[in-house]
Scaffold this active site. Structure first.
Site, PDB file in Angstrom:
ATOM      1  N   GLU A 283      -3.439   9.656  -0.312  1.00  0.00           N
ATOM      2  CA  GLU A 283      -4.857  10.026  -0.240  1.00  0.00           C
ATOM      3  C   GLU A 283      -5.657   8.986   0.530  1.00  0.00           C
ATOM      4  O   GLU A 283      -6.614   9.322   1.248  1.00  0.00           O
ATOM      5  CB  GLU A 283      -5.420  10.204  -1.647  1.00  0.00           C
ATOM      6  CG  GLU A 283      -4.720  11.281  -2.474  1.00  0.00           C
ATOM      7  CD  GLU A 283      -3.481  10.758  -3.197  1.00  0.00           C
ATOM      8  OE1 GLU A 283      -2.806  11.557  -3.863  1.00  0.00           O
ATOM      9  OE2 GLU A 283      -3.201   9.537  -3.091  1.00  0.00           O
TER      10      GLU A 283
ATOM     11  N   TYR B  54       9.387   1.360  -5.358  1.00  0.00           N
ATOM     12  CA  TYR B  54       8.022   1.338  -5.881  1.00  0.00           C
ATOM     13  C   TYR B  54       7.925   0.465  -7.135  1.00  0.00           C
ATOM     14  O   TYR B  54       8.825   0.468  -7.976  1.00  0.00           O
ATOM     15  CB  TYR B  54       7.567   2.755  -6.233  1.00  0.00           C
ATOM     16  CG  TYR B  54       7.458   3.678  -5.053  1.00  0.00           C
ATOM     17  CD1 TYR B  54       6.290   3.748  -4.308  1.00  0.00           C
ATOM     18  CD2 TYR B  54       8.528   4.492  -4.679  1.00  0.00           C
ATOM     19  CE1 TYR B  54       6.178   4.602  -3.222  1.00  0.00           C
ATOM     20  CE2 TYR B  54       8.431   5.356  -3.594  1.00  0.00           C
ATOM     21  CZ  TYR B  54       7.251   5.400  -2.870  1.00  0.00           C
ATOM     22  OH  TYR B  54       7.149   6.244  -1.793  1.00  0.00           O
TER      23      TYR B  54
ATOM     24  N   ARG C  92       4.992   0.499  -9.534  1.00  0.00           N
ATOM     25  CA  ARG C  92       3.682   1.082  -9.823  1.00  0.00           C
ATOM     26  C   ARG C  92       3.512   1.455 -11.293  1.00  0.00           C
ATOM     27  O   ARG C  92       2.435   1.877 -11.695  1.00  0.00           O
ATOM     28  CB  ARG C  92       3.473   2.329  -8.962  1.00  0.00           C
ATOM     29  CG  ARG C  92       4.303   3.503  -9.428  1.00  0.00           C
ATOM     30  CD  ARG C  92       4.412   4.670  -8.481  1.00  0.00           C
ATOM     31  NE  ARG C  92       3.280   5.009  -7.670  1.00  0.00           N
ATOM     32  CZ  ARG C  92       3.354   5.840  -6.624  1.00  0.00           C
ATOM     33  NH1 ARG C  92       4.515   6.388  -6.306  1.00  0.00           N
ATOM     34  NH2 ARG C  92       2.288   6.123  -5.916  1.00  0.00           N
TER      35      ARG C  92
ATOM     36  N   ARG D   7       6.548  14.301  -5.500  1.00  0.00           N
ATOM     37  CA  ARG D   7       7.166  13.056  -5.962  1.00  0.00           C
ATOM     38  C   ARG D   7       7.938  13.363  -7.251  1.00  0.00           C
ATOM     39  O   ARG D   7       7.484  13.039  -8.348  1.00  0.00           O
ATOM     40  CB  ARG D   7       6.104  11.975  -6.214  1.00  0.00           C
ATOM     41  CG  ARG D   7       5.335  11.544  -4.979  1.00  0.00           C
ATOM     42  CD  ARG D   7       6.219  10.795  -3.995  1.00  0.00           C
ATOM     43  NE  ARG D   7       5.433  10.197  -2.917  1.00  0.00           N
ATOM     44  CZ  ARG D   7       5.079  10.810  -1.809  1.00  0.00           C
ATOM     45  NH1 ARG D   7       5.418  12.083  -1.643  1.00  0.00           N
ATOM     46  NH2 ARG D   7       4.386  10.186  -0.876  1.00  0.00           N
TER      47      ARG D   7
ATOM     48  N   ASP E 190       0.565  13.088   6.004  1.00  0.00           N
ATOM     49  CA  ASP E 190      -0.831  12.692   5.846  1.00  0.00           C
ATOM     50  C   ASP E 190      -1.575  12.841   7.170  1.00  0.00           C
ATOM     51  O   ASP E 190      -2.727  13.285   7.205  1.00  0.00           O
ATOM     52  CB  ASP E 190      -0.923  11.250   5.347  1.00  0.00           C
ATOM     53  CG  ASP E 190      -0.223  11.049   4.011  1.00  0.00           C
ATOM     54  OD1 ASP E 190      -0.157  12.004   3.220  1.00  0.00           O
ATOM     55  OD2 ASP E 190       0.263   9.925   3.771  1.00  0.00           O
TER      56      ASP E 190
END
Length: 326
Positions: free
Chosen positions: A39, A108, A110, A172, A264
């Site tokens: 995003e 990742y 996160r 995902r 994106d």
């Protein structure tokens, strides 16, 4: 009314460390830092082509978070509604240097990140009402149950307010409990959108259909107005609720450097052109163009063009190439 923003989006930004040499990540000694996040990439891309974009999230009160803030300022993305979280850290990721157009390996870090704690308290009515358009992706929806609730609430609220909404599934699977939950919840979001932008493989998973037209019809039957499906080397297929449909061939590039961020870039192209009032076919052409540009550089947003670059380069004849764009 005079909107403060053209587009608002929400999601997670992460610090990304990209390997400067090929090989296994544990063998790499040097990395370069970048900002990453689906995003966030879209917000940056829309800002570069001249739209006023805003991004809603939570970032940690740490050096990674401050880097994200500096990136937002540099890219002129509004972050008035970004919360600085002193209890949870900004997530980060390690990305390998890919060769020959292969997908890079990404690890990742996160879990429990600041952005995963997004919830309904992050919805500021005045801020969202001040935007013409909302863009959502399946990444924010997958972060946590509370982040999903925020995405769904924002989608319903903006549509009820007469705004337009785009949705990129951006699957995902590793962030979901199971595929069935992912399919059900992401389709619930998609059904609220005006424009749905899946990849062909994503569309097959989410709808159970193999053909682009059948995937499009699945969403159009639920009230979606425009479906644009990225079909890899074939380019993109689109269909509307008024039965307008077409295929836009993929652009070809001399060398694929990094495939991450192509989707994106595609979203930036389609959304920006439609918000400018361009016909759908031209919007998809712009999506293909920016997606092709994105895969020719290292980093998720570094290949996204400025408005001047877009105007100049799209007028130039495309060189022959060895790899497809989207």
């Amino acid at each position: 009314m005079n909107n403060k923003l053209d587009v608002v989006t929400l999601g997670e930004a992460m610090m990304m460390f990209v390997a400067t040499q090929t090989g296994e990540l544990h063998e790499v000694e040097q990395f370069v830092r970048r900002a990453a996040g689906a995003e966030l990439n879209v917000a940056i891309g829309l800002s570069r082509v001249g739209l006023r974009s805003g991004w809603v999230s939570r970032i940690g009160n740490d050096s990674f978070g401050r880097f994200i803030q500096a990136t937002l300022e540099k890219e002129h993305v509004d972050y008035e509604c970004v919360l600085i979280d002193s209890e949870h850290a900004t997530g980060f990721q390690l990305k390998s240097k890919a060769e020959n157009g292969t997908d890079p390996n990404v690890e990742y870090f996160r879990k429990g990140s600041a952005a995963s704690h997004l919830d309904l308290t992050d919805f500021n009515e005045d801020y969202f009402y001040g935007a013409r358009h909302l863009h959502l992706s399946g990444v924010a929806a997958a972060l946590s149950s509370t982040s999903y609730q925020l995405s769904l609430y924002a989608a319903k609220w903006m549509r009820n307010a007469g705004k337009t909404l785009s949705f990129d599934p951006n699957l995902r699977p590793s962030l979901w409990k199971n595929e069935a939950e992912m399919v059900t919840q992401l389709n619930q979001l998609a059904f609220h959108a005006n424009w749905v932008l899946p990849g062909l493989k994503e569309g097959k998973i989410l709808t159970g259909y193999d053909k682009p037209e059948d995937i499009a019809d699945f969403y159009l039957s639920q009230g979606v107005e425009v479906v644009v499906i990225k079909t890899g080397e074939q380019g993109a297929y689109y269909k509307t609720s008024e039965n307008q449909q077409g295929i836009v061939p993929a652009l070809r590039v001399k060398q694929v450097i990094d495939t991450v961020g192509a989707g994106d870039g595609f979203a930036v192209g389609v959304i920006s052109a439609l918000l400018e009032g361009q016909p759908l076919h031209q919007a998809v052409e712009r999506g293909n163009f920016i997606g092709a540009r994105a895969i020719q550089v290292i980093g998720d947003s570094e290949g996204l063009p400025t408005k001047m670059q877009l105007q100049q380069e799209m007028l130039q004849p495309q060189a022959s190439a060895t790899a497809s764009a989207v």
